[in-house]
Design a protein around this motif. Structure first.
Motif: not given
Length: 120
Positions: A70-75
């Motif tokens: 959902d583009g909320i966090i970056h891995r």
């Protein structure tokens, strides 16, 4: 909407309830908690496991993947042995920070009442 809730009958010309849209992204038992811990700093997978040993590895993986999708966090995967992976909030994810902080504040104010309700 990702998850259509039973009992909600929105007219076909609308996108649905905005609260439902927000809930689709941050709803569930663990997402809000994970986001809360990412406000201050990035975290590694096992840091989440140490903070919340009740969350299973499978559930943690699923929740992190959904937030990433959902583009909320970056891995961020670092090319080293053993592999190192860090999670952080994206700029878009930071837009949820006020909501998460308000949830924290509400929980602190009402913690005693909530615990009385849960344990009669």
């Amino acid at each position: 909407m990702r998850n259509q809730k039973v009992g909600f009958d929105y007219p076909s010309n609308t996108e649905g309830c905005p609260v439902e849209a927000t809930s689709d992204v941050i709803g569930g038992k663990w997402k809000g908690i994970l986001l809360y811990h990412l406000i201050d700093d990035k975290k590694r997978f096992n840091e989440f496991r140490k903070l919340y040993p009740k969350i299973t590895q499978r559930m943690l993986t699923l929740q992190l993947r959904e937030l990433e999708r959902d583009g909320i966090i970056h891995r961020e995967v670092y090319k080293e042995v053993p592999p190192k992976v860090e999670y952080s909030l994206t700029e878009y994810g930071r837009t949820l920070e006020p909501i998460i902080v308000l949830m924290k504040d509400w929980g602190e104010r009402h913690r005693e009442r909530i615990s009385k309700i849960k344990t009669p």
